[in-house]
Enzyme design. Structure first.
Site, PDB file in Angstrom:
ATOM      1  N   CYS A  11      68.576  18.512  35.100  1.00 47.23           N
ATOM      2  CA  CYS A  11      68.980  17.438  34.731  1.00 47.23           C
ATOM      3  C   CYS A  11      67.770  16.597  35.383  1.00 47.23           C
ATOM      4  O   CYS A  11      66.833  16.949  35.832  1.00 47.23           O
ATOM      5  CB  CYS A  11      70.147  17.180  35.608  1.00 47.23           C
ATOM      6  SG  CYS A  11      71.618  18.082  35.426  1.00 47.23           S
ATOM      7  N   GLY A  38      67.439  16.294  29.970  1.00 42.64           N
ATOM      8  CA  GLY A  38      68.862  16.545  29.520  1.00 42.64           C
ATOM      9  C   GLY A  38      69.162  15.632  28.438  1.00 42.64           C
ATOM     10  O   GLY A  38      69.202  14.446  28.515  1.00 42.64           O
ATOM     11  N   ASN A 112      70.288  16.985  40.347  1.00 45.97           N
ATOM     12  CA  ASN A 112      69.526  18.001  39.696  1.00 45.97           C
ATOM     13  C   ASN A 112      69.431  19.342  40.661  1.00 45.97           C
ATOM     14  O   ASN A 112      68.757  19.207  41.493  1.00 45.97           O
ATOM     15  CB  ASN A 112      68.238  17.281  39.005  1.00 45.97           C
ATOM     16  CG  ASN A 112      67.178  18.421  38.407  1.00 45.97           C
ATOM     17  OD1 ASN A 112      65.990  18.348  38.639  1.00 45.97           O
ATOM     18  ND2 ASN A 112      67.864  19.269  37.752  1.00 45.97           N
ATOM     19  N   GLY A 113      69.857  20.397  39.999  1.00 45.08           N
ATOM     20  CA  GLY A 113      69.994  21.491  40.445  1.00 45.08           C
ATOM     21  C   GLY A 113      71.003  22.371  40.641  1.00 45.08           C
ATOM     22  O   GLY A 113      71.772  22.125  39.543  1.00 45.08           O
ATOM     23  N   TYR A 252      56.988  24.892  31.482  1.00 47.25           N
ATOM     24  CA  TYR A 252      57.828  24.403  30.199  1.00 47.25           C
ATOM     25  C   TYR A 252      58.533  22.938  30.306  1.00 47.25           C
ATOM     26  O   TYR A 252      58.429  21.999  29.785  1.00 47.25           O
ATOM     27  CB  TYR A 252      58.614  25.327  29.793  1.00 47.25           C
ATOM     28  CG  TYR A 252      59.790  24.748  28.625  1.00 47.25           C
ATOM     29  CD1 TYR A 252      59.281  24.539  27.296  1.00 47.25           C
ATOM     30  CD2 TYR A 252      61.077  24.297  28.992  1.00 47.25           C
ATOM     31  CE1 TYR A 252      60.168  24.224  26.531  1.00 47.25           C
ATOM     32  CE2 TYR A 252      62.133  23.855  28.149  1.00 47.25           C
ATOM     33  CZ  TYR A 252      61.456  23.613  26.900  1.00 47.25           C
ATOM     34  OH  TYR A 252      62.392  23.320  25.682  1.00 47.25           O
TER      35      TYR A 252
HETATM   36  P1  AMP Z   1      63.516  32.067  23.130  1.00 50.05           P
HETATM   37  O1  AMP Z   1      63.419  31.685  21.661  1.00 50.05           O
HETATM   38  O2  AMP Z   1      64.799  32.265  23.517  1.00 50.05           O
HETATM   39  O3  AMP Z   1      62.526  33.244  23.139  1.00 50.05           O
HETATM   40  O4  AMP Z   1      63.102  30.881  23.726  1.00 50.05           O
HETATM   41  C1  AMP Z   1      61.629  30.533  24.008  1.00 50.05           C
HETATM   42  C2  AMP Z   1      61.321  29.027  23.280  1.00 50.05           C
HETATM   43  O5  AMP Z   1      62.128  28.395  24.063  1.00 50.05           O
HETATM   44  C3  AMP Z   1      59.938  28.814  23.691  1.00 50.05           C
HETATM   45  O6  AMP Z   1      59.479  27.971  22.727  1.00 50.05           O
HETATM   46  C4  AMP Z   1      60.023  28.014  25.033  1.00 50.05           C
HETATM   47  O7  AMP Z   1      59.163  26.933  24.965  1.00 50.05           O
HETATM   48  C5  AMP Z   1      61.526  27.450  25.020  1.00 50.05           C
HETATM   49  N1  AMP Z   1      62.148  27.456  26.273  1.00 50.05           N
HETATM   50  C6  AMP Z   1      61.753  28.340  27.289  1.00 50.05           C
HETATM   51  N2  AMP Z   1      62.870  28.173  28.579  1.00 50.05           N
HETATM   52  C7  AMP Z   1      63.630  27.059  27.964  1.00 50.05           C
HETATM   53  C8  AMP Z   1      64.533  26.392  28.578  1.00 50.05           C
HETATM   54  N3  AMP Z   1      65.170  26.590  29.825  1.00 50.05           N
HETATM   55  N4  AMP Z   1      65.340  25.254  28.019  1.00 50.05           N
HETATM   56  C9  AMP Z   1      65.058  24.990  26.685  1.00 50.05           C
HETATM   57  N5  AMP Z   1      63.917  25.646  25.933  1.00 50.05           N
HETATM   58  C10 AMP Z   1      63.256  26.705  26.723  1.00 50.05           C
END
Ligand code: AMP
Length: 463
Positions: A11, A38, A112-113, A252
């Site tokens: 968050c 979020g 947040n957490g 990220y």
């Molecule tokens: P996936 O398709 O499940 O392998 O997710 C990888 C993609 O989701 C990458 O493009 C990342 O930039 C993005 N990503 C990684 N972790 C998160 C997260 N916690 N929340 C949203 N997007 C994420």
């Protein structure tokens, strides 16, 4: 609580205290700058000298607040929240800030957490006769502070901090004070800003830039910062733990224009890309970033390798983060409408495709085939983080081990599954060198969490 079943939240929190003017518009714009943290709900609570007014709703900041309803939130002290959680926990009841009537006054909190002992605490509080209105961890913190309040505000917060385990960056409003609290390891970010006679506390410093405030410093791990008519006062317990901020913020989650622990996020990502090129050089014609998450690392890769960078993937700007979609089918459709290939650019080329992470593998599989269908001769995937092998217990939505492709497969098996010509993940050492510091939580990559309790649970858990 079964591992992998727990609700996890990432968050954004924001708070403001002014000596002279209303803070609601600062909070509104601050939350907008934190929107990437979020998109599920947003809320603002403001104390106007007499009472707390608040508005919360499902959706984006711009959807929840309009000019007219912001007028109802005038006041010199306020906090706000944007929320992102996994499926099952949606609903207005868990939207924050949580506002409670308390000692004929009020208390409001935004978090947040993620607490790792929430269930135990909730049961023991319920046994004492306390009633909960939400299913979120945050309400537990609210109860603990209220329970200990007779010892004084600071002591109550300190005692609550000793009871809760996990990650928490909090903004609290009570007793005409704005309070910022960060857990003992500083897992989630939290920083202090100032503009003239107004103080701010925010998840990320990018929010300060938007409102013309200056970043003063991060809230330290285990620190309680109180802002009131006396200005800013800091309290820190003798307990000192190792600072372990979350590495995924840099990879990220955070916005590239934020500064955390003195490190600009964009430049950290650029360095990760350079390191990736050093660790895994290639003969190729074109570096293609996955927009937006792979852009900074891809630039770094291109600078270091000398291979030109090009926008081989075009993003539909009006689609949010696909990862957030609750089920797999929706996520797959999400990837398709979000990104398209620029065939004229990639045709006949040996492409280096760069993204920040692979979690379930959905995105990468689709993108490799998009590029191949678009005429790319070879697609070499380079990832600016190590394989995600363990779930996060501290607020990043990395799901159960069963869903993590890096937990189930070797790098070669992942390469085959996504259909790439080659695949390489940045090493943990390379990642730390790119950041410029070692003391960081890399639990999602190596199971090395800052809390022993979690380590034991994870190692005893079968994929
Ligand atoms: P996936 O398709 O499940 O392998 O997710 C990888 C993609 O989701 C990458 O493009 C990342 O930039 C993005 N990503 C990684 N972790 C998160 C997260 N916690 N929340 C949203 N997007 C994420």
């Amino acid at each position: 609580m079964g591992i992998g079943k727990k609700l996890r939240e990432e968050c954004g929190v924001f708070g403001a205290f002014s000596f002279s003017s209303s803070v609601v518009s600062y909070i509104y714009y601050g939350l907008q700058a934190l929107q990437h943290r979020g998109q599920e709900s947003a809320g603002i609570a403001v104390y106007n000298g007499e009472k707390v007014n608040f508005i919360k709703g499902l959706g984006l900041v711009t959807e929840v607040f309009a000019k007219e309803n912001l007028k109802a939130l005038e006041g010199r002290l306020g906090i706000g929240h944007v929320r992102y959680s996994t499926a099952g926990s949606k609903g207005i009841v868990n939207a924050q800030p949580l506002v409670a009537n308390f000692r004929r006054e009020y208390m409001a909190i935004a978090h947040n957490g993620n607490l790792v002992n929430a269930e135990e605490l909730r049961i023991s509080l319920e046994e004492e006769g306390r009633i909960f209105q939400t299913t979120s961890d945050t309400e537990i913190i609210l109860h603990l502070i209220a329970k200990n309040f007779h010892k004084g505000l600071i002591q109550a917060i300190k005692e609550s901090m000793r009871e809760i385990e996990g990650s928490y960056s909090l903004v609290i409003m009570t007793d005409r004070k704005l309070i910022g609290v960060r857990d003992f390891h500083g897992i989630r970010p939290l920083c202090i800003g100032k503009k003239e006679d107004t103080y701010f506390i925010s998840s990320e410093s990018c929010a300060f830039d938007v409102i013309g405030a200056e970043l003063i410093r991060d809230v330290e791990p285990g620190e309680i910062v109180v802002i009131d008519e006396n200005g800013l006062t800091s309290y820190k317990d003798e307990v000192s733990e190792k600072k372990m901020p979350c590495v995924f913020e840099y990879i990220y989650f955070a916005r590239p224009d934020s500064i955390m622990e003195g490190r600009n996020v964009y430049f950290a990502r650029l360095e990760m890309g350079k390191m990736l090129a050093r660790e895994s050089p290639l003969e190729a014609d074109l570096v293609v970033p996955v927009p937006d998450s792979g852009v900074a690392a891809a630039r770094g890769y291109s600078i270091e390798s000398g291979i030109p960078i090009g926008d081989g993937l075009i993003k539909n700007k009006y689609i949010g983060r696909t990862f957030i979609a609750p089920d797999q089918k929706e996520r797959e459709i999400g990837v398709k409408i979000k990104l398209n290939v620029l065939k004229e650019l990639v045709k006949g080329k040996r492409v280096v495709l760069i993204d920040d992470s692979i979690v379930r593998g959905t995105t990468m599989k689709r993108l490799v085939s998009l590029l191949k269908d678009g005429g790319a001769k070879e697609v070499h995937v380079r990832i600016s983080s190590p394989p995600v092998k363990y779930p996060c217990y501290f607020g990043i939505d990395t799901p159960s081990r069963k869903e993590l492709i890096g937990a189930k497969m070797s790098v070669e098996e992942i390469r085959r599954a996504i259909g790439a010509d080659s695949l390489y993940f940045l090493s943990i050492e390379g990642l730390k060198r790119s950041l410029g510091f070692n003391s960081i939580c890399t639990g999602c990559f190596d199971g090395n969490y800052p809390l022993e309790k979690i380590k034991e649970q994870v190692y005893n858990y079968e994929v």
